[in-house]
Scaffold this active site. Structure first.
Site, mmCIF file in Angstrom:
data_model
loop_
_atom_site.group_PDB
_atom_site.id
_atom_site.type_symbol
_atom_site.label_atom_id
_atom_site.label_comp_id
_atom_site.label_asym_id
_atom_site.label_seq_id
_atom_site.Cartn_x
_atom_site.Cartn_y
_atom_site.Cartn_z
ATOM 1 N N ALA A 245 0.795 -1.227 0.000
ATOM 2 C CA ALA A 245 0.000 0.000 0.000
ATOM 3 C C ALA A 245 0.829 1.280 0.000
ATOM 4 O O ALA A 245 0.257 2.366 0.079
ATOM 5 C CB ALA A 245 -0.936 0.002 1.202
ATOM 6 N N GLY B 47 2.011 3.265 -5.872
ATOM 7 C CA GLY B 47 1.302 2.733 -7.023
ATOM 8 C C GLY B 47 -0.147 2.369 -6.762
ATOM 9 O O GLY B 47 -0.914 3.113 -6.122
ATOM 10 N N GLY C 162 -1.561 0.043 -4.871
ATOM 11 C CA GLY C 162 -1.966 -0.162 -3.486
ATOM 12 C C GLY C 162 -2.276 1.141 -2.779
ATOM 13 O O GLY C 162 -3.279 1.250 -2.053
ATOM 14 N N TYR D 173 7.513 -13.508 -13.521
ATOM 15 C CA TYR D 173 6.352 -12.727 -13.109
ATOM 16 C C TYR D 173 5.067 -13.328 -13.679
ATOM 17 O O TYR D 173 4.082 -13.536 -12.952
ATOM 18 C CB TYR D 173 6.539 -11.284 -13.586
ATOM 19 C CG TYR D 173 5.311 -10.415 -13.478
ATOM 20 C CD1 TYR D 173 5.015 -9.724 -12.310
ATOM 21 C CD2 TYR D 173 4.453 -10.261 -14.569
ATOM 22 C CE1 TYR D 173 3.888 -8.915 -12.218
ATOM 23 C CE2 TYR D 173 3.327 -9.458 -14.490
ATOM 24 C CZ TYR D 173 3.057 -8.789 -13.319
ATOM 25 O OH TYR D 173 1.938 -7.992 -13.238
#
Length: 270
Positions: free
Chosen positions: A11, A14, A16, A166
Site C-alpha cells: 500500500a 502505485g 496499493g 512474473y
C-alpha cells in the site's frame, strides 16, 4: 460501510496506495501493509487526511519472508475485531535486471514467493477473521500477463527471465484463487482475481524498462469494485480483465495442474 475494514498489501506506492486512498475516502477502515515504515507512515497520513469516518492502521512486513507473512497475519488477527476484505496487491515485478534470478528468505524464486506464496499464505492465515466477519472478500491482483507453470522447473532454475517468472507467478495466483474459492464455497468469503489495467504508471513498470500506457487510477476503479460492489457479493472463483469477467490462461482450468500447484504451495508455506 464505514465500519468495514480492508487490508491492502503493497500500500505504500502505485496501485496499493491508490486503492487505500479511495477506500479511506469512502469511509472504510484501511489497514496498510508495506515493508518500509517511513513510507507506510507517509501513506497513512495521506489516507487519514481524506478519511471519511474510518480509521487507518499500518502493518510492517517483508512478503519475501514467509515467517514475516505469518507473523503479520497473527498481529492482524490479534488486533483487528473484523476484516471485511483482503486485497493482495503487493508485487515483485520483472526487475531492473531481468536476467538476475533472486530468491526469497526461504530460498524460493522471488516472484513466485511474493506474487503467489505470500498472498496465499496470508489469505489462509486470515481465514478465521475473514469467515468471522462474513460476508467478506479476498481480491487477488493478478495480471493479463500469464504463462503456464512448468512443474519440472517451478522455480525457473533454467532459462530464467524476470518477466517470465512474473507471468508464471501471476498465473499461479489465479489458479490458487480458483482453488480457494471452491474450498470456501458457502462460507460467506468470496475469492476473485483481476487484471486491473494494462501497464500502469508504476515504479515496477518503469523499472523493467516498459512505457506506461494507463494511469494508476484506471487500475484502482476495477479493483475497488471487486471490494465494494454489492452486485458482486456472491461472485467467487472468477478472473476479471478490468471490469469484464473473462477466462484466464487455459492452465488455470486444468484440475490436475491446480492440484499439483496447491500440493506444492501448501508444503512451501508451512
Amino acid at each position: 460501510m464505514s465500519r468495514s475494514t480492508v487490508l491492502i498489501t503493497g500500500a505504500t506506492q502505485g496501485l496499493g496506495r491508490g486503492i487505500a486512498l479511495d477506500l479511506a475516502a469512502q469511509g472504510y477502515t484501511v489497514l496498510l501493509h508495506g515493508r518500509d515504515q517511513g513510507r507506510l507512515d507517509a501513506v497513512a497520513a495521506e489516507a487519514a487526511a481524506v478519511a471519511a469516518g474510518g480509521e487507518v492502521r499500518t502493518y510492517l512486513a517483508d512478503l519475501a519472508d514467509l515467517d514475516q507473512v505469518h507473523a503479520m497475519a497473527e498481529r492482524v488477527r490479534a488486533a483487528e475485531p473484523r476484516l471485511d476484505a483482503l486485497v493482495n496487491n503487493a508485487v515483485a515485478g520483472g526487475g531492473a535486471d531481468p536476467l538476475k534470478r533472486e530468491l526469497s528468505r526461504q530460498g524460493h524464486e522471488l516472484r513466485f514467493a511474493v506474487n503467489h506464496l505470500a498472498p496465499y499464505a496470508l489469505a489462509r492465515d486470515l481465514l478465521p477473521l475473514l469467515t468471522a466477519s462474513a460476508p467478506a472478500r479476498v481480491v487477488n491482483v493478478a495480471s493479463i500477463g500469464q504463462e503456464a507453470v512448468d512443474f519440472d522447473d517451478v522455480m525457473l532454475e533454467q532459462g530464467y527471465e524476470g518477466l517470465r517468472a512474473y507471468c508464471r507467478s501471476k498465473l499461479a495466483l489465479i489458479m490458487a484463487t480458483f482453488e480457494l474459492a471452491a474450498e470456501l464455497e458457502g462460507s460467506g468469503v468470496t475469492v476473485n482475481a483481476l487484471h486491473p489495467a494494462h501497464l500502469m504508471d508504476t515504479n515496477g513498470v518503469r523499472e523493467y524498462g516498459l512505457t506506461p500506457v494507463t494511469t494508476v487510477d484506471e487500475g484502482v476503479r476495477p479493483t475497488v469494485r471487486l471490494v465494494t460492489d454489492p452486485d458482486l457479493a456472491a461472485t467467487t472463483g472468477r478472473y476479471f480483465d478490468r471490469f469484464t469477467d473473462t477466462r484466464a490462461h487455459e492452465q488455470a482450468y486444468d484440475a490436475e495442474a491446480r492440484a499439483r500447484l496447491m500440493t506444492l504451495t501448501r508444503r512451501l508455506i508451512g
